[in-house]
Design a protein around this motif. Sequence first.
Motif, mmCIF file in Angstrom:
data_model
loop_
_atom_site.group_PDB
_atom_site.id
_atom_site.type_symbol
_atom_site.label_atom_id
_atom_site.label_comp_id
_atom_site.label_asym_id
_atom_site.label_seq_id
_atom_site.Cartn_x
_atom_site.Cartn_y
_atom_site.Cartn_z
ATOM 1 N N LEU A 1 27.890 -29.828 154.447
ATOM 2 C CA LEU A 1 29.223 -30.144 153.924
ATOM 3 C C LEU A 1 30.325 -29.608 154.837
ATOM 4 N N GLU A 2 30.089 -28.441 155.458
ATOM 5 C CA GLU A 2 31.070 -27.908 156.401
ATOM 6 C C GLU A 2 31.260 -28.855 157.566
ATOM 7 N N VAL A 3 30.168 -29.404 158.072
ATOM 8 C CA VAL A 3 30.251 -30.347 159.184
ATOM 9 C C VAL A 3 30.996 -31.610 158.757
ATOM 10 N N LEU A 4 30.699 -32.107 157.566
ATOM 11 C CA LEU A 4 31.370 -33.306 157.079
ATOM 12 C C LEU A 4 32.866 -33.086 156.866
ATOM 13 N N ALA A 5 33.242 -31.907 156.398
ATOM 14 C CA ALA A 5 34.641 -31.626 156.093
ATOM 15 C C ALA A 5 35.466 -31.349 157.338
ATOM 16 N N VAL A 6 34.827 -30.968 158.429
ATOM 17 C CA VAL A 6 35.557 -30.617 159.645
ATOM 18 C C VAL A 6 36.025 -31.864 160.396
ATOM 19 N N ARG A 7 35.356 -32.970 160.168
ATOM 20 C CA ARG A 7 35.746 -34.200 160.849
ATOM 21 C C ARG A 7 37.222 -34.469 160.666
ATOM 22 N N ARG A 8 37.816 -35.027 161.694
ATOM 23 C CA ARG A 8 39.254 -35.311 161.651
ATOM 24 C C ARG A 8 39.584 -36.296 160.538
ATOM 25 N N ARG A 9 38.858 -37.376 160.485
ATOM 26 C CA ARG A 9 39.065 -38.359 159.431
ATOM 27 C C ARG A 9 37.949 -38.214 158.411
ATOM 28 N N CYS A 10 38.130 -37.325 157.517
ATOM 29 C CA CYS A 10 37.114 -37.068 156.492
ATOM 30 C C CYS A 10 37.143 -38.205 155.474
ATOM 31 N N ASP A 11 35.958 -38.696 155.130
ATOM 32 C CA ASP A 11 35.855 -39.783 154.158
ATOM 33 C C ASP A 11 36.164 -39.315 152.740
ATOM 34 N N ASP A 12 35.992 -38.042 152.499
ATOM 35 C CA ASP A 12 36.166 -37.498 151.162
ATOM 36 C C ASP A 12 37.234 -36.400 151.182
ATOM 37 N N PRO A 13 38.471 -36.729 150.832
ATOM 38 C CA PRO A 13 39.528 -35.710 150.867
ATOM 39 C C PRO A 13 39.302 -34.573 149.869
ATOM 40 N N LEU A 14 38.601 -34.841 148.776
ATOM 41 C CA LEU A 14 38.320 -33.775 147.813
ATOM 42 C C LEU A 14 37.338 -32.764 148.393
ATOM 43 N N LEU A 15 36.374 -33.237 149.172
ATOM 44 C CA LEU A 15 35.459 -32.321 149.854
ATOM 45 C C LEU A 15 36.224 -31.461 150.844
ATOM 46 N N ARG A 16 37.108 -32.074 151.578
ATOM 47 C CA ARG A 16 37.922 -31.329 152.553
ATOM 48 C C ARG A 16 38.754 -30.259 151.849
ATOM 49 N N SER A 17 39.345 -30.605 150.717
ATOM 50 C CA SER A 17 40.134 -29.630 149.950
ATOM 51 C C SER A 17 39.271 -28.485 149.449
ATOM 52 N N ALA A 18 38.120 -28.818 148.895
ATOM 53 C CA ALA A 18 37.224 -27.773 148.379
ATOM 54 C C ALA A 18 36.774 -26.846 149.499
ATOM 55 N N MET A 19 36.490 -27.393 150.662
ATOM 56 C CA MET A 19 36.041 -26.563 151.780
ATOM 57 C C MET A 19 37.186 -25.695 152.316
ATOM 58 N N HIS A 20 38.410 -26.215 152.311
ATOM 59 C CA HIS A 20 39.554 -25.393 152.726
ATOM 60 C C HIS A 20 39.758 -24.222 151.762
ATOM 61 N N ILE A 21 39.635 -24.496 150.484
ATOM 62 C CA ILE A 21 39.793 -23.429 149.485
ATOM 63 C C ILE A 21 38.681 -22.405 149.645
ATOM 64 N N ARG A 22 37.460 -22.874 149.889
ATOM 65 C CA ARG A 22 36.336 -21.955 150.090
ATOM 66 C C ARG A 22 36.549 -21.093 151.329
ATOM 67 N N THR A 23 37.084 -21.682 152.392
ATOM 68 C CA THR A 23 37.374 -20.914 153.609
ATOM 69 C C THR A 23 38.424 -19.847 153.335
ATOM 70 N N ALA A 24 39.460 -20.202 152.589
ATOM 71 C CA ALA A 24 40.481 -19.214 152.229
ATOM 72 C C ALA A 24 39.879 -18.102 151.383
ATOM 73 N N LEU A 25 38.973 -18.460 150.504
ATOM 74 C CA LEU A 25 38.291 -17.460 149.685
ATOM 75 C C LEU A 25 37.461 -16.530 150.549
ATOM 76 N N ALA A 26 36.770 -17.089 151.527
ATOM 77 C CA ALA A 26 35.939 -16.268 152.416
ATOM 78 C C ALA A 26 36.790 -15.312 153.240
ATOM 79 N N ILE A 27 37.960 -15.758 153.652
ATOM 80 C CA ILE A 27 38.834 -14.908 154.467
ATOM 81 C C ILE A 27 39.439 -13.789 153.636
ATOM 82 N N THR A 28 39.889 -14.106 152.458
ATOM 83 C CA THR A 28 40.586 -13.108 151.646
ATOM 84 C C THR A 28 39.676 -12.393 150.664
ATOM 85 N N ASN A 29 38.394 -12.642 150.722
ATOM 86 C CA ASN A 29 37.476 -12.031 149.766
ATOM 87 C C ASN A 29 37.260 -10.557 150.126
#
Length: 161
Positions: free
Chosen positions: A25-53
């Motif tokens: 899912l990380e690989v899929l979300a990193v693509r410039r033109r992601c087919d699933d914007p909700l996946l991209r959003s969820a992965m961005h939120i997860r990344t923020a969680l990992a940074i500030t955890n």
Amino acid sequence: MPNTTTLDQATSMIEKAWGQPIKVLEVLAVRRRCDDPLLRSAMHIRTALAITNAVSVHQDRLHAMTRPGYVSAFYELDRLSSSAADRRVALAESSAYVQAIRRVVEAREAASTADRGPAANLSRAAVARSGLASHAPGQVSDQPVPAAVVGPSAPSPGPHR
């Protein structure tokens, strides 16, 4: 699961919703033109969680300063209360991130059910029509016919003169 972190919770929610491991899912979300914007959003939120955890960092610091047999020095009291406050803030941020991921997953589920909504309604209607049309035209069906509902009559417009 008392040892599960908020990052683990977020990861399992995302993996369950998209049905793939987080690495894929990380690989899929990193693509410039992601087919699933909700996946991209969820992965961005997860990344923020990992940074500030930082909950575990503050928790470890508090345990070190409050371990049995350890007497805090006067100058450590500020560090102790600061670490406790930082831990509360980190917990609140972490739960807000997990809640945001939960909302993204719910939005994905709502969108997927909305996408199949008309098709499901059409298929139910087709099944219902086929069930009604299964008997021959002159044949009486076994199913009871619902009674007509009789409501109150409409009031008269007023006295007639």
